[in-house]
Scaffold this motif. Structure first.
Motif, PDB file in Angstrom:
ATOM      1  N   VAL B 168       0.947   8.755  -2.864  1.00 23.44           N
ATOM      2  CA  VAL B 168       1.347   8.596  -4.428  1.00 23.44           C
ATOM      3  C   VAL B 168       1.232   9.967  -5.190  1.00 23.44           C
ATOM      4  O   VAL B 168       0.016  10.533  -4.948  1.00 23.44           O
ATOM      5  CB  VAL B 168       0.495   7.554  -5.127  1.00 23.44           C
ATOM      6  CG1 VAL B 168       0.399   7.577  -6.453  1.00 23.44           C
ATOM      7  CG2 VAL B 168       0.859   6.208  -4.340  1.00 23.44           C
ATOM      8  N   LYS B 174       6.126   7.475  -6.440  1.00 21.76           N
ATOM      9  CA  LYS B 174       6.123   7.350  -4.789  1.00 21.76           C
ATOM     10  C   LYS B 174       6.362   8.885  -4.078  1.00 21.76           C
ATOM     11  O   LYS B 174       7.437   9.327  -4.758  1.00 21.76           O
ATOM     12  CB  LYS B 174       7.345   6.098  -4.474  1.00 21.76           C
ATOM     13  CG  LYS B 174       6.803   5.003  -4.911  1.00 21.76           C
ATOM     14  CD  LYS B 174       7.969   3.945  -4.335  1.00 21.76           C
ATOM     15  CE  LYS B 174       7.873   2.758  -4.375  1.00 21.76           C
ATOM     16  NZ  LYS B 174       9.152   1.843  -4.491  1.00 21.76           N
ATOM     17  N   TYR B 176       7.364  10.495  -0.632  1.00 23.59           N
ATOM     18  CA  TYR B 176       7.758   9.982   0.866  1.00 23.59           C
ATOM     19  C   TYR B 176       7.486  11.355   1.830  1.00 23.59           C
ATOM     20  O   TYR B 176       7.445  12.309   1.291  1.00 23.59           O
ATOM     21  CB  TYR B 176       9.516   9.843   0.959  1.00 23.59           C
ATOM     22  CG  TYR B 176       9.724   8.553   0.182  1.00 23.59           C
ATOM     23  CD1 TYR B 176       9.985   8.670  -1.371  1.00 23.59           C
ATOM     24  CD2 TYR B 176       9.966   7.413   0.844  1.00 23.59           C
ATOM     25  CE1 TYR B 176      10.432   7.508  -2.121  1.00 23.59           C
ATOM     26  CE2 TYR B 176      10.469   6.289  -0.017  1.00 23.59           C
ATOM     27  CZ  TYR B 176      10.539   6.378  -1.300  1.00 23.59           C
ATOM     28  OH  TYR B 176      10.583   5.257  -2.078  1.00 23.59           O
ATOM     29  N   ASP B 203      10.223   2.226   2.874  1.00 25.10           N
ATOM     30  CA  ASP B 203      10.261   1.813   1.384  1.00 25.10           C
ATOM     31  C   ASP B 203      11.592   1.833   0.580  1.00 25.10           C
ATOM     32  O   ASP B 203      11.634   3.046  -0.056  1.00 25.10           O
ATOM     33  CB  ASP B 203       9.020   2.238   0.795  1.00 25.10           C
ATOM     34  CG  ASP B 203       8.657   1.798  -0.540  1.00 25.10           C
ATOM     35  OD1 ASP B 203       7.482   2.111  -1.078  1.00 25.10           O
ATOM     36  OD2 ASP B 203       9.025   0.679  -0.765  1.00 25.10           O
ATOM     37  N   ARG B 257       7.755   6.168   4.356  1.00 22.83           N
ATOM     38  CA  ARG B 257       6.502   5.893   3.454  1.00 22.83           C
ATOM     39  C   ARG B 257       5.411   5.693   4.142  1.00 22.83           C
ATOM     40  O   ARG B 257       4.130   6.334   4.020  1.00 22.83           O
ATOM     41  CB  ARG B 257       6.686   4.843   2.588  1.00 22.83           C
ATOM     42  CG  ARG B 257       5.990   4.737   1.193  1.00 22.83           C
ATOM     43  CD  ARG B 257       6.701   5.351   0.181  1.00 22.83           C
ATOM     44  NE  ARG B 257       5.707   5.742  -1.151  1.00 22.83           N
ATOM     45  CZ  ARG B 257       5.047   4.951  -1.636  1.00 22.83           C
ATOM     46  NH1 ARG B 257       5.282   3.661  -1.794  1.00 22.83           N
ATOM     47  NH2 ARG B 257       4.221   5.502  -2.511  1.00 22.83           N
TER      48      ARG B 257
END
Lengths: 346, 301
Positions: B168, B174, B176, B203, B257
């Motif tokens: 995070v 988000k 990656y 994700d 993810r």
């Protein structure tokens, strides 16, 4: 995909583009844009990979919203002025809504978020179509309505597009995303001069399409989508890597290559229109995009990787390079000396 | 909500009409605290004591601290951005052939992983994680129990899994992983002979694809010696909600993810897995693009 299906989709693309470009009623323009959107969706989602489906979904949602906004702006204009003629866009609210609708269609900041993801999910030739053919109809609508559009809004969107296109393309390792950000930057250059000299927008569009088509077709014949694969592509076709270097530098706008011509003309026109500050700003911001073009050029040609490739597609027997790549590359590298003639033609 | 109840009470007092009272009793379940009228709760789940919106903390100092943390994270991210892709110089991205993703040397390395088991659906398996001997590895151990929870709808049970916490960035965005430079997953493990499943979750943006998972198997030896297991990414098959799909395609490694390990081999009993590190490898000898369904599906006529 079966050849018949491909034929239907490509014909629909051409039909949609032609309908929009040749229309003088808003509804036909909108219809052409919708035909284009629907026709390219199967081409994006051809491989049925979840990322390709995601790209197709994102493309559809943004383009449908933009089409709806376009129709809304034409409707408000028709409500206030009583006519649906594209060139007679009079009401300022309609102009604002139209500008944002077209910005969404093209991928100008702040409506650019879909563009890199969609290009990343699509195969290389479809990405080429998305960057070149799909820019024609919205750009033609902008050109037709350019006298009534708000210059401040266009200038703001353009400067932010050039800035963000340069800044966000800096750390990308996927070539399609880099070309998406290059597209956003070039669209910024096209948008900034639209209110003052629309012919320069058209010139920029044509040259951008030539250069981008050359790059995409070269990458397609090398079968590369990543920076690391691009490094080992020279083994199969060294001359193609060398011309890719020149085409990349042309996209960056370096003299004496063709890409310098639109930038030079735009900066000259902006200075004549007392917008020297904007001209300086966008020239400096183009240095950011020059950085990643140079990086691509280094990876493709100038640097020798310490290893061989294990990317199987680069091991297969390659077909002889397309004639179209040769023609497009030559046009995108060597057109600067005949720029007076080009300025008279456009 | 409480205000509406009071208003309706007032209305019934002033109106004095039984129509209002009937309305109130009809609306009662909707207006009251939903604790007693909650939806079906799975057997293993704990009863919700506090609703999520009741947990909001309006402390000004805490929000300033939170903002400071996020801004410092943003500053770190900008510094990494100036370095190059992934926070390192481009030459590292282009030249690297190995990378260690997770290694287990301290408790904070363990905190980057989440353990779960079929307790969530009411099963009886147990799973724990701790640091191994000399803080040199993570030890994932527990007991698998395939006894099916008796809720009338579950047919199978008995799984334990360990999954990396998704990265995070600042302001809860988000992040990656970009593994596109590599083609093999490299694991240094010491198992107990039981087969594990390695899962990659990408994700996706839209929720229609949120159950998509790419998996492959990791067969461990039981011996006292450490094993180095290499799993090429071309071997990962695609499944959705546990069902292997007909349309198979290779995993795209530019937006990964989480990585996870699951055990669910239908054998009751204890299990144990020690993981030294998890890394990536660009195996120059591995040239396979994808292992499944390599034939041409739509042969041109």
């Amino acid at each position: 995909m079966t050849p018949q299906a491909k034929l239907i989709f490509t014909t629909s693309l051409l039909l949609g583009t032609t309908v929009t470009i040749s229309s003088n009623h808003w509804v036909t323009a909108w219809a052409g844009l919708e035909i284009n959107t629907l026709a390219i969706l199967p081409l994006i989602a051809k491989s049925h990979h979840p990322r390709a489906i995601e790209a197709a979904t994102k493309y559809f949602l943004t383009q449908a919203t933009a089409s709806a906004l376009l129709l809304f702006s034409s409707m408000t204009n028709a409500w206030f002025t009583g006519q649906w003629d594209i060139t007679q866009l009079a009401h300022p609210t309609s102009c604002l809504i139209l500008t944002s609708a077209i910005a969404m269609k093209l991928g100008l900041v702040p409506f650019h978020f879909w563009f890199p993801e969609v290009l990343q999910g699509a195969p290389l030739i479809t990405a080429l179509l998305l960057s070149t053919v799909m820019k024609f109809p919205p750009m033609s609508l902008l050109l037709m309505t350019s006298p009534s559009l708000n210059p401040t809004l266009l200038t703001c969107m353009a400067i932010f597009s050039i800035a963000l296109g340069g800044w966000m393309g800096l750390n990308q390792t996927q070539v399609r995303k880099i070309l998406a950000f290059s597209s956003i930057t070039h669209l910024g250059w096209m948008a900034i001069i639209l209110s003052y000299n629309p012919k320069l927008t058209l010139l920029n569009l044509y040259l951008y399409i030539t250069m981008t088509a050359a790059v995409f077709l070269t990458l397609n014949s090398m079968k590369t989508t990543k920076l690391s694969t691009l490094m080992t592509a020279w083994t199969k076709a060294p001359a193609l890597s060398a011309t890719l270097l020149l085409t990349m530098l042309s996209l960056a706008g370096l003299p004496p290559l063709t890409g310098f011509l639109p930038k030079w003309m735009i900066i000259q026109e902006l200075t004549k229109q007392n917008m020297a500050a904007a001209a300086t700003m966008i020239s400096l911001l183009s240095l950011l995009s020059l950085f990643f073009y140079l990086r691509l050029a280094y990876c493709a040609t100038i640097t020798l990787p310490p290893h061989t490739t294990n990317h199987m597609k680069q091991w297969h027997i390659n077909h002889p390079t397309n004639t179209s790549i040769a023609i497009l590359t030559i046009t995108s590298i060597t057109l600067l000396p005949i720029s007076p003639m080009i300025s008279t033609i456009i | 909500m409480a205000l509406a109840v009071m208003l309706l009470d007032g209305a019934s007092f002033h109106g004095g009409c039984c129509r209002h009272r009937a309305l109130l009793s009809f609306l009662g379940p909707l207006l009251s605290n939903s604790k007693s009228y909650s939806s079906y709760r799975r057997p293993g789940a704990e009863p919700k004591k506090k609703l999520s919106w009741q947990n909001v903390d309006f402390s000004f100092k805490k929000s300033i601290d939170h903002l400071k943390t996020q801004l410092s994270l943003l500053k770190e991210e900008s510094k990494d951005f100036l370095q190059g892709p992934g926070g390192h110089a481009l030459r590292q991205h282009v030249l690297e052939q190995t990378r260690v993703l997770w290694q287990f040397r301290s408790q904070e390395d363990l905190n980057k992983w989440v353990i779960s088991s079929d307790v969530e659906i009411g099963g009886k398996s147990k799973a724990y994680i701790k640091l191994g001997r000399n803080n040199q590895a993570a030890l994932l151990y527990g007991t698998l129990n395939t006894e099916v929870p008796r809720d009338g709808e579950t047919k199978y049970s008995g799984y334990c899994s360990m999954r990396s916490k998704p990265a995070v960035g600042s302001f809860n965005r988000k992040k990656y992983y970009d593994w596109s430079n590599f083609n093999t997953l490299y694991l240094r493990v010491r198992g107990d002979g039981r087969p594990w499943m390695v899962n990659i979750y990408t994700d996706p943006y839209f929720s229609h694809q949120k159950d998509d998972l790419y998996s492959y198997f990791m067969f461990t030896r039981g011996g006292p010696y450490w094993e180095e297991i290499k799993i090429p990414f071309s071997k990962f098959f695609f499944s959705s909600r546990g069902r292997v799909q007909d349309n198979q395609h290779p995993v795209w490694l530019d937006k990964v993810r989480t990585l996870g390990f699951t055990i669910g081999d239908k054998v009751d009993g204890p299990f144990q897995l020690e993981i030294d590190f998890i890394g990536l490898l660009n195996d120059r000898a591995h040239t396979e693009e994808f292992a499944y369904e390599t034939y041409d599906k739509n042969t041109p006529v």
